[in-house]
Design an enzyme around this catalytic site. Structure first.
Site, PDB file in Angstrom:
ATOM      1  N   ASP A 182      20.554  17.246  91.005  1.00  0.00           N
ATOM      2  CA  ASP A 182      19.249  17.131  91.656  1.00  0.00           C
ATOM      3  C   ASP A 182      19.171  18.192  92.746  1.00  0.00           C
ATOM      4  OD1 ASP A 182      16.807  15.923  92.961  1.00  0.00           O
ATOM      5  OD2 ASP A 182      17.205  14.343  91.520  1.00  0.00           O
TER       6      ASP A 182
ATOM      7  N   HIS B 107      18.367  21.341  91.499  1.00  0.00           N
ATOM      8  CA  HIS B 107      16.916  21.489  91.608  1.00  0.00           C
ATOM      9  C   HIS B 107      16.521  22.358  92.792  1.00  0.00           C
ATOM     10  CE1 HIS B 107      16.092  17.549  89.153  1.00  0.00           C
ATOM     11  NE2 HIS B 107      16.809  18.443  88.496  1.00  0.00           N
TER      12      HIS B 107
END
Length: 420
Positions: free
Chosen positions: A244, A267
């Site tokens: 993430d 991310h």
């Protein structure tokens, strides 16, 4: 496999060479952390060894209570103290290390061993309002976590279970710091957390240096460093490869500096999501500089929900960044999570600078600024951006920028071309 150990030190009173709580100096504290990681401590430091409190370094016996007892003994000692977790593999469940402590100077945790989490998420009461994380440091004034060791979250079972649910709750973070002031985290490694690697909330004056955080790129919600309601946090010379956000900063994050961080997979660096809660505190004075991103889903992102929760995000600098095969290099998304909702985001974004960003994009839209219709982005500056397309050539669409409800000023070289 090389065995490692963990040590917690509480620096002694105001004597020469000691780093005292009331006189926090980050440079001195980082030097103390480096020395302690290599076993160099003052002769007047008293050691509290987890083995002496019954912990078993076999990787099978639950040593949670032994860790807590050792911490309490060190924390309550009126002088310099060191909590030592020696070489070996220790299995522990959720533990809370809570202050205030009675030591006159910083609490140092030196990690040179492997600490493994109980794999069953049921032990952390997941899914209920009283969810708990794995290792929590709370209400401590002066903390140093340092060493060459590893925290292994054993998260794979929790990820697999989560993937079978339509709405998976937040899983336990490996390291949580809440109401901690004057904190140093140096040198440690985190592998496969169930949830976030490091979570910082309601804390102030943190330095994170030479940390290594790793999890598979498809592991859900395994943010590297997640922070909220915290002020003066500096992250540098760190490697984050996870599933993430490499670093996520939500409401109340102020005076944050991220430098020389390698990100990917993951991310990217995210501000937000914002507008998720009522009465959110503003986000301001954020700098991400001299960082590299490789094959991440996003590069630098600001994201807000389309809700009626008002707040501000301002004074943001993204500078001197190298991106390699990043899918969405520069993105503002004020329709995050609910694009079909008719209302617009009430979060005001302003004074954002993108400076000297170069590399490759796997998306034809490398700069995508989707701002709120009721609160357009103001003071967006894009200065010397050199991104080249490196994705599949399966259409005739141009390499471009997209801007909606954003007031943008351009300087210097621009690739992709500016919004028109």
């Amino acid at each position: 496999m090389v065995a490692f150990a963990i040590v917690i030190i509480l620096c002694l009173a105001p004597i020469h060479g000691c780093h005292c709580k009331g006189l926090f100096n980050a440079t001195v504290a980082l030097r103390t952390a480096k020395d302690a990681a290599n076993g160099v401590v003052r002769p007047d430091v008293k050691a509290f060894n987890v083995l002496e409190h019954g912990a078993k370094p076999d990787g099978k016996t639950d040593s949670s209570i032994n860790f807590r007892r050792t911490f309490e003994a060190a924390c309550n000692f009126n002088g310099n103290a060191m909590m030592v977790i020696p070489s070996g593999v220790f299995l522990i469940g959720p533990v809370l290390f809570s202050g205030p402590c009675f030591n006159p100077s910083l609490l140092i945790i030196q990690v040179n061993g492997t600490v493994k989490a109980q794999p069953n998420v049921a032990n952390y009461r997941g899914g209920r309002k009283d969810d708990i994380d794995w290792i929590t440091f709370q209400a401590i004034h002066g903390l140093i976590l340092t060493g060459h060791g590893t925290f292994h979250g054993q998260g794979s079972k929790a990820w697999n279970d989560c993937s079978k649910k339509s709405n998976c709750v937040r899983l336990p973070a490996t390291l949580k710091f809440i109401k901690v002031t004057h904190g140093i985290i140096r040198g440690i490694k985190s592998i496969d957390p169930k949830g976030f690697h490091i979570m910082i909330s309601m804390s102030r004056n943190f330095r994170i240096f030479k940390v290594d955080l790793r999890a598979p790129g498809n592991s859900p919600n395994t943010d590297g460093i997640h922070m909220s309601k915290s002020d003066h946090v500096k992250i540098s010379t760190t490697v984050i490869a996870t599933g993430d956000d490499c670093v996520s900063m939500i409401h109340g994050s102020t005076n944050i500096s991220i430098k020389k961080v390698t990100c990917g997979p993951g991310h990217g660096f995210s501000i937000g999501s914002l507008g998720h809660y009522d009465d959110e505190a503003d986000v301001s004075r954020i700098t991400v500089k001299n960082c590299s991103l490789r094959e991440t889903d996003n590069g630098v992102r600001i994201k807000t929900y389309k809700t009626n929760s008002p707040s501000k995000a301002s004074g943001i600098i993204f500078q001197d960044l190298i991106m390699t095969r990043v899918r969405n290099p520069i993105i503002i998304d004020q329709e995050y999570g609910n694009k079909k909702h008719s209302r617009s985001s009430k979060v005001r974004i302003s004074d954002v600078h993108y400076i000297n960003i170069q590399g490759t994009s796997t998306s034809k839209v490398a700069v995508d600024l989707l701002c709120s219709s009721s609160n357009p982005c103001k003071g967006i500056h894009i200065d010397n951006v050199n991104l080249q397309y490196a994705g599949p050539h399966n259409d005739n669409l141009p390499f471009s920028s997209n801007c909606r409800n954003a007031k943008v000023t351009y300087h210097g070289f621009q690739s992709p071309p500016p919004c028109r």
